[in-house]
Design a protein around this motif. Structure first.
Motif, PDB file in Angstrom:
ATOM      1  N   UNK A 412       1.098  -0.880  -0.013  1.00  0.00           N
ATOM      2  CA  UNK A 412       0.132   0.031   0.266  1.00  0.00           C
ATOM      3  C   UNK A 412       0.516   1.578   0.308  1.00  0.00           C
ATOM      4  N   UNK A 413       0.798   2.025  -0.761  1.00  0.00           N
ATOM      5  CA  UNK A 413       1.001   2.800  -1.156  1.00  0.00           C
ATOM      6  C   UNK A 413       2.919   3.170  -1.257  1.00  0.00           C
ATOM      7  N   UNK A 414       2.777   2.610  -1.504  1.00  0.00           N
ATOM      8  CA  UNK A 414       4.007   2.022  -2.772  1.00  0.00           C
ATOM      9  C   UNK A 414       4.541   2.621  -4.205  1.00  0.00           C
ATOM     10  N   UNK A 415       3.731   2.384  -4.767  1.00  0.00           N
ATOM     11  CA  UNK A 415       3.481   3.706  -6.132  1.00  0.00           C
ATOM     12  C   UNK A 415       2.904   4.624  -6.040  1.00  0.00           C
ATOM     13  N   UNK A 416       2.433   5.459  -5.267  1.00  0.00           N
ATOM     14  CA  UNK A 416       2.520   7.091  -4.966  1.00  0.00           C
ATOM     15  C   UNK A 416       3.986   7.096  -4.789  1.00  0.00           C
ATOM     16  N   UNK A 417       5.194   6.540  -4.199  1.00  0.00           N
ATOM     17  CA  UNK A 417       6.292   7.021  -4.104  1.00  0.00           C
ATOM     18  C   UNK A 417       7.251   6.861  -5.379  1.00  0.00           C
ATOM     19  N   UNK A 418       6.650   5.702  -6.083  1.00  0.00           N
ATOM     20  CA  UNK A 418       7.765   4.803  -7.053  1.00  0.00           C
ATOM     21  C   UNK A 418       7.449   6.104  -7.536  1.00  0.00           C
ATOM     22  N   UNK A 419       5.965   6.759  -8.269  1.00  0.00           N
ATOM     23  CA  UNK A 419       5.608   8.010  -9.104  1.00  0.00           C
ATOM     24  C   UNK A 419       6.492   8.765  -8.925  1.00  0.00           C
ATOM     25  N   UNK A 420       6.738   9.624  -7.595  1.00  0.00           N
ATOM     26  CA  UNK A 420       7.141  10.870  -6.931  1.00  0.00           C
ATOM     27  C   UNK A 420       8.400  10.821  -6.716  1.00  0.00           C
ATOM     28  N   UNK A 421       9.471   9.462  -7.327  1.00  0.00           N
ATOM     29  CA  UNK A 421      10.697   9.437  -7.524  1.00  0.00           C
ATOM     30  C   UNK A 421      11.160  10.030  -8.840  1.00  0.00           C
TER      31      UNK A 421
END
Length: 622
Positions: A412-421
């Motif tokens: 949960x939430x890892x896709x948002x982190x990858x998109x941000x990076x």
């Protein structure tokens, strides 16, 4: 007492003023060198391809507003006139060129960022920006843009075809979409890199999060994901990181992360064995995110400090365990990042195992600390791809602090982190910090002795550029002298390259240099008849962040200044009482205890001894 905020503004002004002065003084030297280089280069090299031009051309400061260009492109694409499509193609090519080969193109109205970041966005919210588009128009424009970008690559006559990928698409309320237009780099030497320092308290989930992000396989809740990151036997046994580790995450031209084929494996040995090498990732990547994995234990604070000051990170990722909150060394790391004026990203981990009431308390605590007068950050909880895209493209421009809530077990939430990076601006793109048009200055952060190669140094190019075969000066040694050497070869992310530029982190093999004569903090500079002066004593403006009693003459502390880490002694101060307490500001004269170093006016410094901490800037070389 001088507030930290005012003092930081002052030292930032001093730093910029001194850097501008030094660059102006160095420009005549560089102009002569550049003219010689250009004469030889014109004979040797063919004209640059479209891909190289787009990667290297800086944004035109007199160019029109980007939103106006976006509107013009979309209007031309919806036109029925065939000639307008050719104009749109040229505009897309110019947009990529001006933005270093990467651009987020938005279709439809953009929401007001204040409401989006606050989580209060709805269809009735006022303040939407741009032209309204229907769902049909958006579908048409998505297809037209992808076709146009293909034509851009075809017209340029290059294999390096631009890529497009849809970041998000909203069809309800205010229909809108965002596309990533990205041009793959011609080779590894031009791949943009984002450096992120990962800090946090012990057991906050730093290594586990990096293991999941870079390997792809989720954790089992018992530390399986982090095992592949440990470098020493005692780290595996204790589960604690004690050294400055480095991990990289590559993103392809489409924005998809480059991961090994172990996503669905549960075998720890397979996960460790099947990881992708840095060279494999670098050859495929259109952008590389380098994570500096720093230690969380108090015992290794000096290692963490060295990683923060020497690694020149674009941002600090602060890991906070949802079950424990912002405690212990997390507060220390946050204070150091704030003192160094490095942008901060917060990741609240372990949300799968934390009771809802405890998680809510942690979120409340993090928000309160970030909003406090000492931090003055506006926390933005990233709960959608759209928020991740908007905050990444505006990151560092104001006081926003992204906060991610993630689980390394459920994902949960890892896709948002990858998109941000994936969308963060590259570290070498910071022209205030790194100047390509200046003489070479390379700071050494690590030293190795490699069999059949010799002495190899790793570090960051602060200014100028370097290529294989260049003659350089290495120093200063313990006597303040510089030694002549030659760069035999260059590697970037373990891939051989022929050239590197300011802002890049590269490894250099040096000719006829013994490992024993090289130490961290040394520099490589352009070979000239008059080498730079080695400094034993200097003067600086400092602010005492904390000391439990008083600082007096002959007080000793560990100084961190870029890649330099050495004990200094106070030999004088302008304070009327001759002592300094917490919150005092003064002009202080320092002396290096062991050996002289290469420092310049305008360099920021941090000194510590036990719980004592001070912040400052070098104003005069003695």
């Amino acid at each position: 007492m001088t507030t930290l905020r005012n003092f930081q503004s002052e030292i930032h002004d001093i730093h910029n003023r001194e850097i501008s002065k030094q660059r102006a003084q160095a420009s005549p030297f560089h102009d002569k060198s550049a003219q010689k280089a250009l004469k030889g280069k014109a004979k040797e090299e063919p004209p640059p391809t479209f891909a190289q031009t787009a990667r290297q051309s800086p944004a035109d400061p007199d160019s029109q507003n980007l939103q106006e260009i976006e509107v013009r492109i979309l209007t031309l694409l919806l036109s029925q006139n065939p000639g307008d499509h050719d104009l749109a193609r040229d505009q897309v090519a110019a947009l990529l060129t001006q933005n270093n080969g990467e651009y987020v193109l938005r279709i439809g109205q953009r929401p007001p960022l204040t409401e989006l970041f606050a989580g209060d966005l709805n269809d009735s919210t006022a303040g939407w920006i741009g032209n309204s588009r229907s769902v049909e128009d958006i579908e048409t424009l998505l297809a037209q843009i992808m076709k146009t970008v293909e034509e851009v690559g075809g017209k340029a006559g290059t294999f390096w075809m631009p890529f497009t990928s849809v970041l998000f698409e909203v069809k309800d309320g205010h229909p809108r979409a965002a596309l990533l237009l990205r041009l793959p780099p011609p080779d590894v030497s031009l791949t943009p890199e984002v450096r992120c320092a990962v800090v946090g308290n012990v057991d906050s989930g730093k290594s586990t999060t990096l293991g999941v992000l870079t390997r792809g396989a989720l954790d089992d809740g018992r530390g399986r994901a982090r095992v592949g990151l440990f470098r020493h036997k005692h780290e595996i046994e204790t589960g604690r990181t004690s050294s400055v580790g480095m991990e990289i995450l590559g993103f392809g031209p489409s924005g998809a992360p480059i991961l090994p084929n172990t996503t669905f494996s549960n075998d720890p040995d397979v996960i460790r064995r099947e990881k992708l090498g840095w060279d494999e990732i670098s050859m495929q990547a259109a952008k590389i995110v380098s994570f500096i994995d720093l230690a969380g234990h108090e015992r290794y604070l000096k290692t963490t400090l060295y990683g923060l000051t020497s690694g020149a990170p674009s941002c600090v990722i602060l890991m906070v365990g949802a079950n424990a909150g912002l405690i212990g060394m997390s507060k220390e790391h946050l204070a150091i990042a704030l003192a160094l004026s490095v942008p901060i990203v917060v990741c609240i981990t372990k949300i799968d195992m934390t009771p809802p009431n405890v998680l809510a308390e942690t979120v409340k605590q993090v928000s309160k600390i970030l909003r406090s007068p000492g931090c003055r950050k506006n926390p933005v909880f990233v709960n959608s791809v759209e928020t991740a895209v908007e905050i990444a493209t505006s990151f560092g421009s104001d006081r926003v602090c992204p906060v991610f809530q993630i689980s390394n077990v459920t994902g949960q939430g890892l896709d948002f982190v990858r998109c941000f990076l994936n969308l963060l601006p590259s570290s070498e793109g910071d022209t205030e910090k790194f100047a390509v048009d200046q003489p070479l200055e390379y700071s050494i952060t690590e030293v190795w002795s490699v069999p059949y190669v010799g002495t190899v140094v790793n570090g960051i190019i602060n200014a100028g550029s370097i290529k294989s075969g260049d003659a350089v000066l290495l120093g200063p040694d313990s006597n303040g002298n510089y030694q002549s050497t030659v760069v035999k070869s260059i590697q970037r992310k373990r891939v051989d390259v022929s050239r590197a530029e300011a802002g890049q982190c590269v490894a250099l093999a040096l000719k006829r240099i013994r490992r024993s004569v090289v130490r961290k903090g040394m520099v490589l500079v352009t070979k000239t008849d008059t080498p730079p002066r080695a400094i034993r004593q200097f003067e600086g403006q400092v602010l005492i962040l904390y000391h439990n009693t008083t600082l007096q003459k002959n007080y000793q502390a560990m100084l961190h200044c870029g890649a330099i880490r050495q004990t200094v002694r106070i030999i004088g101060m302008d304070h009327p009482q001759g002592v300094l307490r917490t919150g005092d500001r003064a002009t202080v004269q320092f002396e290096f205890i062991s050996h002289p170093e290469y420092v310049k006016e305008g360099m920021k410094l941090l000194f510590r001894e036990g719980k004592t901490k001070g912040l400052g800037v070098i104003t005069k070389l003695i």
